[in-house]
Design an enzyme around this catalytic site. Structure first.
Site, PDB file in Angstrom:
ATOM      1  N   ASN A 124       0.857  -1.184   0.000  1.00  0.00           N
ATOM      2  CA  ASN A 124       0.000   0.000   0.000  1.00  0.00           C
ATOM      3  C   ASN A 124       0.894   1.235   0.000  1.00  0.00           C
ATOM      4  OD1 ASN A 124      -2.459   1.501   0.199  1.00  0.00           O
ATOM      5  ND2 ASN A 124      -2.032   1.850   2.359  1.00  0.00           N
ATOM      6  N   HIS A 170       0.808   5.184   1.450  1.00  0.00           N
ATOM      7  CA  HIS A 170       0.076   6.033   2.385  1.00  0.00           C
ATOM      8  C   HIS A 170       0.740   7.413   2.402  1.00  0.00           C
ATOM      9  CE1 HIS A 170      -2.458   7.045   5.772  1.00  0.00           C
ATOM     10  NE2 HIS A 170      -1.402   7.572   6.347  1.00  0.00           N
ATOM     11  N   ASP A 220      -2.614   0.747   8.061  1.00  0.00           N
ATOM     12  CA  ASP A 220      -1.440   1.604   7.831  1.00  0.00           C
ATOM     13  C   ASP A 220      -0.294   1.248   8.792  1.00  0.00           C
ATOM     14  OD1 ASP A 220      -2.921   2.979   5.889  1.00  0.00           O
ATOM     15  OD2 ASP A 220      -3.668   4.430   7.351  1.00  0.00           O
ATOM     16  N   SER A 253       4.712   6.879   2.256  1.00  0.00           N
ATOM     17  CA  SER A 253       5.348   5.614   2.624  1.00  0.00           C
ATOM     18  C   SER A 253       4.748   4.473   1.813  1.00  0.00           C
ATOM     19  CB  SER A 253       5.098   5.298   4.112  1.00  0.00           C
ATOM     20  OG  SER A 253       5.504   6.364   4.946  1.00  0.00           O
TER      21      SER A 253
END
Ligand code: GRF
Length: 217
Positions: free
Chosen positions: A108, A110, A146, A137
């Site tokens: 992912n 973020h 997260d 990030s």
């Protein structure tokens, strides 16, 4: 053979496009084989189609609960043959079962320097706190929102004139560098997931890889 990558989006898909364009460059160690959205209205679907990438939609509204949506998304991802899955502006929280199924293959991005500012409104929160630096990030996804191990961060210095909008644009510029970079490192086996930890060139990664920039955007 290039590592097959799927990108999962909800919105405009600028990160998806950056990853896809990098994958189309000669000699790329990865190839975007599928772009999946959770809604028909995701602008990134047209961007992907324009690049000749197969797209599909798993319409979140047609599923009664998170479990059945996640199962349908998992089926679509398995069918794509992807070995690496990049969530890119995907606005759903995935179940622990889903995350476990794709453990070590799920990334992912973020928009903050994690562990700072998990969740939403990250740019406004960094500005309100008077932070000197901010950024984005790329991390492996774990069941903690997260919270998975960070691989790489793009870092920029905040300016006194910055607003949420200018910071958003500046952070996006960095995101478009670091997300394809991480895909390249993983496809080239330089970054690896081993039992919940990030390894870089065969050694545990103590702190995230950093891309510094003062890009004006
Ligand atoms: C990015 O800022 C990313 O960090 C966050 O959602 C945004 C997606 O932007 N997760 P885009 O759809 O890739 O343009």
């Amino acid at each position: 053979m290039p590592m097959p990558v799927a990108v999962v989006i909800s919105g405009r898909g600028s990160n998806m496009e950056a990853i896809a364009r990098a994958s189309l460059a000669a000699g790329s160690p990865f190839k975007v084989v599928s772009v999946i959205a959770d809604r028909e209205t995701a602008g990134g679907l047209a961007r992907a189609a324009a690049l000749g990438i197969p797209t599909s939609v798993v319409p979140v509204k047609q599923f009664a609960d998170r479990g059945s949506f996640d199962a349908a998304l998992a089926t679509e991802l398995e069918a794509s043959g992807a070995q690496l899955i990049a969530l890119a502006g995907f606005m759903r929280i995935l179940s622990a079962e889903f995350v476990q199924r794709f453990e070590g293959r799920l990334l992912n991005i973020h928009p903050s320097l994690l562990p700072k500012y998990k969740g939403l409104d990250t740019h406004a929160r960094a500005l309100a706190a008077g932070d000197s630096h901010h950024g984005a990030s790329v991390h492996y996804v774990t069941a903690e929102l997260d919270g998975g191990p960070v691989i790489m961060q793009g870092r920029l210095r905040l300016r006194s004139a910055d607003t949420s909008d200018t910071v958003s644009a500046r952070v996006h510029t960095l995101e478009h560098i670091i997300y394809p970079h991480v895909c390249t490192l993983i496809a080239g086996r330089r970054v690896e997931w081993r039992a919940g930890k990030v390894f870089f060139d065969g050694a545990p990664l103590a702190t995230p890889l950093i891309e510094e920039s003062d890009a004006a955007a």
